[in-house]
Design a protein around this motif. Structure first.
Motif, PDB file in Angstrom:
ATOM      1  N   ARG A 151       0.896  -1.156   0.000  1.00  0.00           N
ATOM      2  CA  ARG A 151       0.000   0.000   0.000  1.00  0.00           C
ATOM      3  C   ARG A 151       0.937   1.209   0.000  1.00  0.00           C
ATOM      4  O   ARG A 151       1.598   1.498   0.994  1.00  0.00           O
ATOM      5  CB  ARG A 151      -0.887   0.005   1.240  1.00  0.00           C
ATOM      6  CG  ARG A 151      -1.886  -1.121   1.283  1.00  0.00           C
ATOM      7  CD  ARG A 151      -3.048  -0.737   2.163  1.00  0.00           C
ATOM      8  NE  ARG A 151      -3.879  -1.863   2.523  1.00  0.00           N
ATOM      9  CZ  ARG A 151      -5.087  -1.728   3.066  1.00  0.00           C
ATOM     10  NH1 ARG A 151      -5.572  -0.525   3.283  1.00  0.00           N
ATOM     11  NH2 ARG A 151      -5.789  -2.788   3.382  1.00  0.00           N
TER      12      ARG A 151
ATOM     13  N   VAL B 202     -10.188  -1.502  -2.784  1.00  0.00           N
ATOM     14  CA  VAL B 202      -9.600  -2.452  -1.844  1.00  0.00           C
ATOM     15  C   VAL B 202     -10.740  -3.301  -1.275  1.00  0.00           C
ATOM     16  O   VAL B 202     -11.786  -2.768  -0.884  1.00  0.00           O
ATOM     17  CB  VAL B 202      -8.842  -1.741  -0.713  1.00  0.00           C
ATOM     18  CG1 VAL B 202      -8.302  -2.763   0.293  1.00  0.00           C
ATOM     19  CG2 VAL B 202      -7.693  -0.904  -1.282  1.00  0.00           C
ATOM     20  N   TRP B 203     -10.527  -4.610  -1.256  1.00  0.00           N
ATOM     21  CA  TRP B 203     -11.546  -5.557  -0.804  1.00  0.00           C
ATOM     22  C   TRP B 203     -10.974  -6.499   0.256  1.00  0.00           C
ATOM     23  O   TRP B 203      -9.784  -6.820   0.237  1.00  0.00           O
ATOM     24  CB  TRP B 203     -12.023  -6.432  -1.969  1.00  0.00           C
ATOM     25  CG  TRP B 203     -12.865  -5.746  -3.001  1.00  0.00           C
ATOM     26  CD1 TRP B 203     -12.489  -4.766  -3.868  1.00  0.00           C
ATOM     27  CD2 TRP B 203     -14.244  -6.021  -3.291  1.00  0.00           C
ATOM     28  NE1 TRP B 203     -13.534  -4.413  -4.679  1.00  0.00           N
ATOM     29  CE2 TRP B 203     -14.620  -5.174  -4.350  1.00  0.00           C
ATOM     30  CE3 TRP B 203     -15.174  -6.917  -2.762  1.00  0.00           C
ATOM     31  CZ2 TRP B 203     -15.909  -5.183  -4.894  1.00  0.00           C
ATOM     32  CZ3 TRP B 203     -16.455  -6.940  -3.306  1.00  0.00           C
ATOM     33  CH2 TRP B 203     -16.821  -6.073  -4.349  1.00  0.00           C
ATOM     34  N   GLU B 204     -11.837  -6.937   1.152  1.00  0.00           N
ATOM     35  CA  GLU B 204     -11.535  -8.061   2.046  1.00  0.00           C
ATOM     36  C   GLU B 204     -12.301  -9.263   1.501  1.00  0.00           C
ATOM     37  O   GLU B 204     -13.528  -9.219   1.367  1.00  0.00           O
ATOM     38  CB  GLU B 204     -11.948  -7.753   3.481  1.00  0.00           C
ATOM     39  CG  GLU B 204     -11.067  -6.700   4.137  1.00  0.00           C
ATOM     40  CD  GLU B 204     -11.445  -6.447   5.593  1.00  0.00           C
ATOM     41  OE1 GLU B 204     -12.407  -7.085   6.082  1.00  0.00           O
ATOM     42  OE2 GLU B 204     -10.790  -5.606   6.229  1.00  0.00           O
TER      43      GLU B 204
ATOM     44  N   HIS C  65      -7.621 -16.283  -0.810  1.00  0.00           N
ATOM     45  CA  HIS C  65      -6.521 -15.323  -0.662  1.00  0.00           C
ATOM     46  C   HIS C  65      -5.176 -15.996  -0.895  1.00  0.00           C
ATOM     47  O   HIS C  65      -4.877 -17.029  -0.301  1.00  0.00           O
ATOM     48  CB  HIS C  65      -6.564 -14.708   0.740  1.00  0.00           C
ATOM     49  CG  HIS C  65      -5.681 -13.521   0.918  1.00  0.00           C
ATOM     50  ND1 HIS C  65      -4.842 -13.374   1.991  1.00  0.00           N
ATOM     51  CD2 HIS C  65      -5.496 -12.422   0.145  1.00  0.00           C
ATOM     52  CE1 HIS C  65      -4.186 -12.235   1.879  1.00  0.00           C
ATOM     53  NE2 HIS C  65      -4.563 -11.639   0.772  1.00  0.00           N
TER      54      HIS C  65
ATOM     55  N   GLU D 126      -1.759  -9.132   4.786  1.00  0.00           N
ATOM     56  CA  GLU D 126      -2.183  -8.286   5.886  1.00  0.00           C
ATOM     57  C   GLU D 126      -2.974  -9.119   6.890  1.00  0.00           C
ATOM     58  O   GLU D 126      -3.325 -10.272   6.615  1.00  0.00           O
ATOM     59  CB  GLU D 126      -3.009  -7.107   5.353  1.00  0.00           C
ATOM     60  CG  GLU D 126      -2.201  -6.210   4.405  1.00  0.00           C
ATOM     61  CD  GLU D 126      -2.833  -4.857   4.190  1.00  0.00           C
ATOM     62  OE1 GLU D 126      -3.985  -4.657   4.628  1.00  0.00           O
ATOM     63  OE2 GLU D 126      -2.171  -3.995   3.578  1.00  0.00           O
TER      64      GLU D 126
ATOM     65  N   THR E 237      -5.990  -9.152   7.643  1.00  0.00           N
ATOM     66  CA  THR E 237      -7.208  -9.654   7.015  1.00  0.00           C
ATOM     67  C   THR E 237      -6.897  -9.980   5.553  1.00  0.00           C
ATOM     68  O   THR E 237      -5.985  -9.391   4.965  1.00  0.00           O
ATOM     69  CB  THR E 237      -8.341  -8.614   7.082  1.00  0.00           C
ATOM     70  OG1 THR E 237      -7.905  -7.394   6.460  1.00  0.00           O
ATOM     71  CG2 THR E 237      -8.729  -8.339   8.524  1.00  0.00           C
TER      72      THR E 237
ATOM     73  N   THR F 216      -6.772  -9.367   2.218  1.00  0.00           N
ATOM     74  CA  THR F 216      -7.019  -8.126   1.480  1.00  0.00           C
ATOM     75  C   THR F 216      -6.455  -8.193   0.068  1.00  0.00           C
ATOM     76  O   THR F 216      -5.354  -8.714  -0.149  1.00  0.00           O
ATOM     77  CB  THR F 216      -6.378  -6.939   2.223  1.00  0.00           C
ATOM     78  OG1 THR F 216      -6.880  -6.891   3.565  1.00  0.00           O
ATOM     79  CG2 THR F 216      -6.678  -5.628   1.532  1.00  0.00           C
TER      80      THR F 216
END
Length: 554
Positions: free
Chosen positions: A114, A217-219, A225, A253, A255, A257
């Motif tokens: 990021r 940006v998504w979780e 993942h 990360e 979570t 992401t």
């Protein structure tokens, strides 16, 4: 009321990768010489990194040089690239394109980051070295000496009502007088445009070409993942004559992401095209949609990017009193979709040249010009890299569009840029639109609220904020042009090319059929309107410092 004046050695406009690297390098060099210098960074975002928006896969080559022990110092590069894919999308399928080692799309050794977090970390390093950073301060004016050289910058006055009258919170801006001013504003910088014009920096260069990059940006579900996975696509939903493509990066990360984005070249021809809608449509592709099923979208943003490359670099990178670095100069490698390492390197070289000039026995102008900067750039990997890929982007301007572009750019990459020709980009982006009457309207599907979304709910995720009672930072040079020209000939393209719903045609209650309404509070500072408007009739100036999006490391 008079402005407060501060005298410094180097002032840097913009606290991104280029600006922070310049500040750090200047302090490093001064420490090596046991020299006291005052370095100031002016940043319009409310906090360092707040306006940074990027993919981003970062090549650590410049960071390795600037701060060799960055890993021990806790730099937020936590996701090494583990796998690369590159694909061509048809309307229903996905065709893999091989990535050869050493070619531009090869991301071995790079990191998914990021970028805003990295910039904030660089800011912390700079402050620890004694750099003065002024977030929430928008540089609004270039100051000049009597001999015409740059004297520094002034920040804008704050606390002014929309009527122009001072409010109770009124305060004058500040003047920062510097021996050398480094402009690191990013793509299409407001002050950079002024110094380019005043000193004729672009004379002999091709006009800059641009794209717009949109990002979310998504979780996602943990089982989907794959930290370090980097995916790029070209093709659908764009037609073969529209340059662009997608990226999807898996971050490591707490979570699960991902960052997903879509880039559209702003030389597109169909005025009915909406980059935002193309992005939303991309996510619904049968080979893409699954990653978003059951996931949660947590952020959205957009920003213009340089795509002109080598051909559009300024003929002069320095001028009396300063120089251009990073995306202010256009240092972005289009096929690699990378510019952060160039930004950092150019900032470092600018600092080196500035210190050399400041410490020289004499200067020819009151503002000190870092005269060795251009040669340092030309001797660096920045110049060499951009020259190698100079023909990749313009290869797509051919009668076969995307298909011809893949063949021609593939040949150029295979040749390593050794082909004895340099292609041109063609008309400027604002000149590229065809008349609406000559184009097929594009009917976009309605958003489902799960994978695809409407514009206003997306803007809400940018965190953008502007004080309501302040002078407009988006104005028209001629109020008649939007209706008489843009709407009449192009069906109002500004209501589609803006990724934040700033421009809207509404009934004119004062007579006439329609008028252009500007919802400046929605603005996310992407600069697309400043680039794509057919008559260059939109005037973008900096709003009060601290206004705009709050990407917070997006």
């Amino acid at each position: 009321m008079e402005r407060c004046i501060e005298e410094v050695d180097i002032v840097i406009v913009g606290g991104g990768p280029a600006g922070m690297s310049a500040a750090i390098r200047a302090k490093q060099l001064a420490a090596e010489k046991d020299q006291e210098i005052r370095v100031c960074v002016v940043e319009k975002a409310a906090e360092v990194g707040g306006h940074i928006l990027s993919g981003a896969v970062v090549d650590p080559i410049s960071l390795n040089e600037l701060i060799p022990d960055w890993q021990e110092q806790g730099a937020p590069l936590n996701t090494p690239v583990s796998k690369d894919t590159f694909s061509f999308l048809t309307s229903s399928g996905r065709i893999s394109i091989p990535i050869f080692k050493g070619w531009p799309m090869d991301n071995h050794g790079n990191y998914v980051v990021r970028l805003g977090h990295l910039v904030k970390w660089l800011g912390d390093q700079a402050e620890a070295m004694g750099v003065e950073i002024y977030p929430g301060c928008a540089a609004s004016e270039v100051l000049f000496h009597e001999d015409g050289s740059v004297k520094g910058i002034a920040t804008n006055d704050v606390g002014i009502a929309k009527s122009g009258a001072p409010k109770d919170t009124f305060a004058r801006g500040m003047e920062l007088h510097a021996k050398t001013t480094i402009f690191a504003e990013g793509c299409r910088g407001h002050l950079t445009k002024q110094v380019m014009q005043k000193f004729g920096l672009n004379e002999g260069s091709e006009p800059q070409a641009y794209g717009i990059g949109l990002k979310e940006v998504w979780e996602i579900a943990p089982e989907k993942h794959q930290p370090g996975l980097v995916e790029h696509t070209i093709g659908w939903p764009l037609d073969r004559f529209t340059y662009g493509g997608s990226f999807l990066y898996h971050l490591n990360e707490p979570t699960p992401t991902i960052a997903v984005g879509f880039v559209v070249g702003l030389n597109y021809k169909n005025p009915y095209l909406s980059p935002f809608q193309e992005f939303q449509r991309f996510k619904t592709h049968a080979k893409v949609r699954d990653i978003f099923e059951g996931a949660t979208r947590i952020a959205y943003g957009a920003r213009a990017i340089n795509e002109g490359g080598y051909q559009s670099l300024p003929q002069k990178l320095s001028f009396p009193g300063g120089c251009l670095v990073g995306c202010s100069a256009g240092f972005l490698n289009v096929p690699r979709i990378k510019g952060s390492h160039y930004a950092m390197k150019s900032g470092m070289l600018a600092a080196e040249s500035a210190l050399e000039a400041i410490n020289a026995d004499s200067q020819s102008t009151a503002g000190v010009e870092p005269t060795t900067y251009a040669d340092k750039i030309k001797d660096s990997f920045v110049w060499k890299d951009l020259y190698k890929v100079r023909n990749v982007h313009p290869s797509f301007h051919n009668p076969l569009g995307l298909y011809g572009g893949l063949v021609l750019s593939g040949f150029s990459i295979f040749m390593g840029g050794r082909e004895p020709w340099t292609l041109k980009h063609g008309p400027q982006d604002h000149e590229s639109l065809q008349l609406a009457s000559a184009c097929e309207p594009i009917v976009y599907p309605k958003p489902d609220g799960k994978v695809s979304f409407d514009l206003l709910s997306s803007v809400a995720l940018t965190g953008t904020n502007h004080e309501g009672d302040q002078p407009a930072h988006l104005t028209l040079k001629d109020d008649r042009i939007p209706v008489d020209h843009n709407l009449a000939l192009y069906e109002g393209p500004e209501q589609r090319f803006c990724p934040a719903g700033v421009y809207e045609y509404v009934p004119n209650e004062e007579g006439g059929n329609m008028k252009l309404q500007i919802n400046a509070q929605n603005c996310i500072h992407c600069k697309t309107c400043d680039i794509k408007d057919p008559k260059q009739n939109i005037n973008w100036v900096v709003p009060e410092g601290g206004g705009g999006p709050a990407y917070n490391g997006m």
